[in-house]
Design a protein around this motif. Structure first.
Motif, short mmCIF file in Angstrom:
data_model
loop_
_atom_site.label_atom_id
_atom_site.label_comp_id
_atom_site.label_asym_id
_atom_site.label_seq_id
_atom_site.Cartn_x
_atom_site.Cartn_y
_atom_site.Cartn_z
N LYS A 198 0.84 -1.20 0.00
CA LYS A 198 0.00 0.00 0.00
C LYS A 198 0.87 1.25 0.00
CE LYS A 198 -3.91 -2.20 2.27
NZ LYS A 198 -5.06 -1.98 3.16
N PHE B 296 1.19 5.38 1.08
CA PHE B 296 0.66 6.47 1.89
C PHE B 296 -0.02 7.48 0.97
CE2 PHE B 296 4.34 5.24 4.62
CZ PHE B 296 3.62 4.88 5.75
N ASP C 154 -3.94 -0.93 9.39
CA ASP C 154 -4.06 -0.14 8.16
C ASP C 154 -4.56 1.28 8.48
OD1 ASP C 154 -3.92 0.41 5.48
OD2 ASP C 154 -5.87 -0.47 5.02
N GLY D 165 -1.45 3.45 8.60
CA GLY D 165 -1.42 3.75 7.17
C GLY D 165 -1.83 5.17 6.86
N THR D 166 -2.55 5.79 7.78
CA THR D 166 -2.96 7.18 7.59
C THR D 166 -2.35 8.01 8.71
OG1 THR D 166 -5.06 6.45 6.66
CG2 THR D 166 -4.91 8.76 7.34
N TRP E 136 2.91 -5.10 10.03
CA TRP E 136 2.96 -3.87 9.22
C TRP E 136 4.43 -3.50 9.07
CZ3 TRP E 136 5.09 0.93 9.63
CH2 TRP E 136 4.54 2.00 8.90
N SER F 68 7.43 -0.93 6.88
CA SER F 68 7.62 0.21 5.98
C SER F 68 9.06 0.70 6.06
CB SER F 68 6.67 1.35 6.35
OG SER F 68 6.94 2.50 5.57
N TYR G 135 3.94 0.98 2.51
CA TYR G 135 4.01 -0.02 3.57
C TYR G 135 3.34 -1.30 3.11
CZ TYR G 135 -0.83 1.53 4.38
OH TYR G 135 -2.15 1.85 4.24
#
Length: 629
Positions: A4, A6, A88, A92-93, A147, A149, A155
């Motif tokens: 995914k 960012f 996520d 992720g955010t 997770w 990254s 990530y």
């Protein structure tokens, strides 16, 4: 495998996080430990209402591990954990905070104490690592996910093996560069120090495996050394300031002070308070027993340590102390500070100003109590920090003078000790309208000033000012309890009766030509020469007129930006002293000797005041000539 990216705005924020927002790289550990503490808090809170979750609070902890060879730093907790979706959403955010959401959902419950609010602290890990892996298993799921990254590129989230609920964060520490030595974050002692500095009061144990060398008996029964590893708790967990004051011993306060504020002596006074109301916070303040060696240097930083829920946010928050109380050391801990996203800098809002104002009033109140109830101890304090209070009175155009004026002490000519202005006024003569003072290098030198003698003889109390700032303080105060301040060495001291004034005025008029001649001989050094009644046994003195006194002239000209300030000096001659008649005779009969006497007398007057003589060789020769006759 789930690759995914960012979001574009998240990429920009992440880049900002790594390069700009956090000014101190060691902060990353504070942030990750705070997040771990939040996760444990959430689990514990859930366990109170969810019968499916069966935990023992004593088992909850955060473990920090180091793998030097693999360049890994690991932070692991047995808290709530995260599902794939939560990983996520939360990681992720950027700036999406699970802690903030949890706090918002339960904001009416008073026992919720979540540290993380912004969801950005986690990304500070990228300041020191080029790969971050987060393995997590939620208490609500049988599956675990990882997770990972390398930063702004994106990530991945993948299934992984993790037996117990909680989260394990592995930081792959960057290689050293010329600018940064990242290997320091693989040193056990350094990591212990960072934990103690920022996270000492996290309410769960933070443990590390620590190597120890022990002596054991070998097979041949000889003693030999063996290295053993023990899991040890690094943090204190319970802040001293959160404990019941009645149960804290003086030794505990003193030990905390010497350890946290690096002082070799115990403090003079401890101020411990908990405030409820509009804002809730705890303070633990110390007044040192001595002046810090660097107090008047550029290197000294005033300020209090600032904690949010026991986590150190700022080591020196200068906004919490006014300059005149800059010597106070200590801390403030609040549950609901308004922080910015880096958790390093406070937003300058009303809350901070209110806390600072309350702290200022508390310190002032405690000093007033000390002055009233333990004079000896207060005088010890004033010996060290009195000048700072005086500067506070004078600074900012006297804006704080009324707050500080009753904390000031000055040496009294009659009491032979330090007194307050209130004590001076209480003992004033009934007809006295002014507070008299004299300035000089020391009490002994002031006591010998010619101008002081006659006031003492008449029974007036005089305040002896020995600090450079003292006269400036009195100029700013202007008056105290409607009593003005008067320098005994100024020209406006008036102790004569009406009859005596008339007599002196006539004496000066009758000798006007002689006095003018003396003024001309001194070539602009003095504004005027005149006879006076202000002296008892001394022949001459210098006085000043206008705002600048003789002592202020010396102080101002000693400063780096020397303005060559000049006081308006008046040479005064004791009308009743034999020297007055000598001058009159010389002026009539021997103008050459009259000039020599004038120069010597003026030099004498300057020496009495501690002022320099422009040509000491000339004066020495003149004195020898006079003696030789």
């Amino acid at each position: 495998m789930s690759n995914k990216q960012f979001k574009a705005e998240s990429k920009r924020l992440l880049d900002l996080m790594i390069n700009s927002i956090y000014t101190n790289k060691e902060i990353f550990l504070r942030e990750l430990i705070s997040n771990a503490s939040d996760a444990i808090d959430k689990l514990y809170y859930r366990s109170l209402t969810d019968k499916k979750i069966n935990i023992n609070r004593k088992d909850l902890k955060i473990k920090v591990s180091i793998d030097k060879e693999a360049r890994k730093l690991i932070i692991e907790d047995n808290g709530l954990g995260m599902t794939e979706e939560e990983l996520d959403n939360n990681l992720g955010t950027i700036a999406k905070s699970g802690s903030l959401a949890f706090k918002s959902e339960n904001e009416k419950k008073e026992d919720i104490n979540i540290i993380g609010q912004f969801g950005v602290g986690f990304y500070s890990a990228f300041m020191v690592s080029d790969l971050v892996e987060v393995e997590s298993k939620s208490v609500d799921s049988d599956k675990a996910y990882c997770w990972s990254s390398k930063g702004v590129d994106g990530y991945e989230i993948n299934p992984c093996d993790k037996e117990t609920a909680g989260t394990k964060i592995t930081l792959h520490i960057k290689e050293d560069s010329e600018e940064e030595k990242y290997s320091q974050f693989l040193d056990t002692y350094t990591i212990q120090g960072i934990i103690k500095k920022y996270s000492d009061y996290i309410s769960y144990p933070i443990t590390m495996d620590i190597e120890h060398t022990e002596k054991v008996e070998g097979e041949d029964k000889k003693e030999e050394e063996k290295t053993v590893v023990k899991e040890e708790t690094i943090n204190s967990m319970i802040p001293l300031w959160k404990k019941d004051k009645k149960k804290i011993k003086e030794e505990e306060y003193n030990s905390f002070y010497t350890e946290k504020f690096y002082d070799y002596e115990k403090p003079l006074k401890v101020i411990h308070s908990s405030v409820e109301g509009q804002y809730k916070y705890d303070t633990l303040l110390y007044i040192p027993s001595h002046l810090p060696f660097d107090y008047y240097t550029k290197e000294y930083e005033k300020g209090l340590q600032l904690y949010a829920n026991g986590v150190l946010i700022m080591n020196k928050c200068s906004d919490l102390l006014p300059d005149y109380f800059g010597f106070v050391k200590g801390l403030v801990d609040s549950d609901d500070l308004s922080l910015n996203i880096s958790r390093e800098i406070l937003q300058h809002d009303r809350q901070l100003r209110v806390i600072a104002k309350n702290i200022e009033n508390k310190i002032k109140s405690e000093l007033e109590n000390l002055l009233k109830n333990d004079r000896e101890k207060y005088e010890e304090f004033f010996k060290n920090f009195g000048v700072q209070l005086k500067y506070g009175t004078y600074a900012d155009y006297g804006m704080n003078k009324e707050k500080l004026q009753d904390l000031l002490l000055f040496y009294s000519s009659t009491e032979k000790k330090l007194v307050t202005l209130k004590e001076y006024v209480a003992k004033m003569k009934e007809e006295q309208t002014s507070i008299y003072y004299a300035s000089g290098e020391s009490v002994d030198k002031i006591d010998l000033l010619p101008q002081v003698e006659i006031l003492k003889d008449k029974g007036y109390e005089i305040l002896y000012l020995t600090e450079n700032v003292d006269e400036f303080v009195f100029q700013v105060l202007m008056q105290y309890e409607e009593k003005s301040f008067k320098n005994v060495c100024s020209d406006n001291i008036d102790l004569d009766s009406k009859e005596e004034k008339e007599k002196l005025k006539k004496k000066n008029e009758d000798n006007k030509e002689m006095l003018e001649s003396m003024k001309e001989l001194l070539k602009g050094e003095v504004q005027n020469v005149r006879f006076t009644h202000r002296l008892k046994n001394h022949p001459i003195c210098l006085t000043s007129e206008g705002a600048i006194s003789l002592e202020m002239e010396k102080t101002l000209n000693a400063m780096p930006n020397n303005q060559n300030v000049k006081a308006q000096i008046i040479l005064e001659i004791n009308e009743k002293h034999e020297i007055a008649n000598k001058l009159k005779n010389l002026f009539k009969e021997d103008k050459e000797s009259f000039e020599k006497y004038t120069k010597v007398l003026y030099a004498q007057a300057r020496l009495i005041e501690g002022l320099s003589i422009e040509n000491p060789t000339e004066i020495s020769n003149l004195i020898c000539e006079i003696f030789a006759k």
